[in-house]
Design a protein around this motif. Structure first.
Motif, mmCIF file in Angstrom:
data_model
loop_
_atom_site.group_PDB
_atom_site.id
_atom_site.type_symbol
_atom_site.label_atom_id
_atom_site.label_comp_id
_atom_site.label_asym_id
_atom_site.label_seq_id
_atom_site.Cartn_x
_atom_site.Cartn_y
_atom_site.Cartn_z
ATOM 1 N N TYR A 77 -20.307 -17.711 1.930
ATOM 2 C CA TYR A 77 -19.508 -16.722 2.655
ATOM 3 C C TYR A 77 -19.105 -15.553 1.756
ATOM 4 N N GLU A 78 -18.529 -15.849 0.598
ATOM 5 C CA GLU A 78 -18.042 -14.787 -0.285
ATOM 6 C C GLU A 78 -19.189 -13.907 -0.771
ATOM 7 N N ARG A 81 -20.572 -11.733 2.147
ATOM 8 C CA ARG A 81 -19.642 -10.641 2.431
ATOM 9 C C ARG A 81 -19.802 -9.511 1.405
ATOM 10 N N GLU A 85 -20.982 -5.680 2.204
ATOM 11 C CA GLU A 85 -20.097 -4.581 1.825
ATOM 12 C C GLU A 85 -20.783 -3.602 0.880
ATOM 13 N N GLU A 102 -16.101 -18.092 9.624
ATOM 14 C CA GLU A 102 -16.646 -17.270 8.542
ATOM 15 C C GLU A 102 -17.914 -16.553 8.984
ATOM 16 N N GLU A 105 -17.209 -13.705 11.353
ATOM 17 C CA GLU A 105 -16.705 -12.550 10.603
ATOM 18 C C GLU A 105 -17.852 -11.783 9.955
ATOM 19 N N LEU A 106 -18.799 -12.499 9.369
ATOM 20 C CA LEU A 106 -19.947 -11.843 8.745
ATOM 21 C C LEU A 106 -20.814 -11.138 9.786
ATOM 22 N N LEU A 109 -19.095 -7.903 10.552
ATOM 23 C CA LEU A 109 -19.207 -6.982 9.424
ATOM 24 C C LEU A 109 -20.598 -6.366 9.370
#
Length: 338
Positions: A77-78, A81, A85, A102, A105-106, A109
């Protein structure tokens, strides 16, 4: 075919042997760099590929369009992301995340940045699974009443990859092999109406859930999925039961074995299972009995995943593995673990 400059984070089994060979053979990709501390291993395998030591080094390279994450489950996940970004498309190894929230959310994004998030559910293109789908389409089994899929292994000793035996988010066989079985079931039949199941520890030393049984209910048939690491004798990989017959398949797709042995996609014999692993089709005769025939196994086609990655990025083709399917997969895993 305009190549997509690509980087891989991680150089273990997935990064080095399940992904890098396709990125280097496929004309639609150019593998530029790999984030790894294993410089000598990278140079020996891919001398033309640059080494990156940090994620930041990869993300700072403006020429990279696609980043593949082949790192431990809890980092997905991190890292995904951070890649999004940085304005790059991302391919995440399964399980995509440790929670459905998670991944949702991705997804949002990626959409907000005009980017794509892909999930490496390569076993949608396994030889045995492609063959099973062909059997279903043929209609030879009549009305389906039951589907069974097992992912059994004989691994009585701890995994050499310590992170796979360490409790925490994304740990255990339900996230590891279960992610494949659930994804194949959703790909074949859609999201089930009702799910139930359990996970538990079979190996005496295990600190993670290393076995599971899942039961899915659809409108007119059921699906049962299982996994164990303490199965010394072969069990059927797949069983399909219909009101006109059955299909039973032992053995498993050989693409991983071929890649580990150094065979490359496109080499003669790549992706073909031994004839001895062919499944058996049992169908109803006019007299009411059953006849058995060997049903040849199709060639494994993991390359199709990479074909469709390229088509999505360059031609806006639909995703080969819809993110909604993977979100549903994670929701099922979460429900089972509650």
């Amino acid at each position: 075919m305009l190549p997509i400059p690509t980087a891989i984070l991680g150089f273990g089994l997935s990064g080095r042997q399940l992904q890098a060979p396709f990125f280097t053979v496929h004309p639609g990709f150019q593998l530029r760099c790999v984030m790894t501390s294993r410089k000598q291993a990278l140079q020996e395998a891919y001398p033309e590929v640059m080494q990156a030591r940090t994620v930041e080094e990869v993300l700072a390279d403006e020429s990279i369009e696609l980043v593949s994450i082949a790192t431990p489950n809890s980092t997905h996940y991190e890292l995904a992301r951070a890649v999004l970004e940085a304005g790059k498309h991302v391919l995440v190894d399964k399980p995509a995340c440790t929670t459905a929230a998670e991944l949702r959310e991705l997804r949002e994004l990626a959409a907000s940045r005009g980017l794509h998030i892909f999930v490496f559910q390569n076993r949608r293109w396994d030889s045995d699974f492609l063959t099973l789908q062909e059997v279903l389409r043929s209609g030879k089994l009549g009305r389906l009443v039951a589907y069974e899929a097992r992912y059994d292994r004989w691994k009585p000793a701890p995994n050499a990859k310590v992170w796979k035996e360490t409790p925490g988010p994304g740990a255990g066989m339900l996230f590891d092999l279960g992610a494949h079985l659930i994804d194949q079931t959703i790909a074949c039949f859609g999201i089930p109406k009702h799910t139930s199941g359990r996970t538990w520890k079979q190996r005496s030393f295990s600190t993670i859930p290393d076995a599971f049984d899942l039961h899915f209910e659809y409108d007119d048939f059921v699906a049962d999925l299982s996994c164990s690491l303490l199965v010394a004798a072969p069990t059927p990989r797949y069983r399909l039961h219909g009101d006109q017959g059955a299909y039973v398949k032992y053995g498993i797709d050989v693409q991983e074995d071929h890649l580990v042995a150094g065979l490359l996609p496109g080499d003669p014999g790549f992706g073909w299972e031994p004839a001895s692993q062919a499944g058996a089709l049992h169908t109803k005769t006019e007299e009411g009995g059953l006849k058995k025939e060997i049903y040849p196994t199709l060639q494994g086609q993991w390359m199709r995943l990479f074909d469709q990655l390229h088509a999505t990025i360059r031609e806006a083709a639909p995703l080969a593995v819809p993110i909604e399917d993977v979100i549903a997969q994670l929701e099922i895993i979460e429900d089972i673990l509650e």
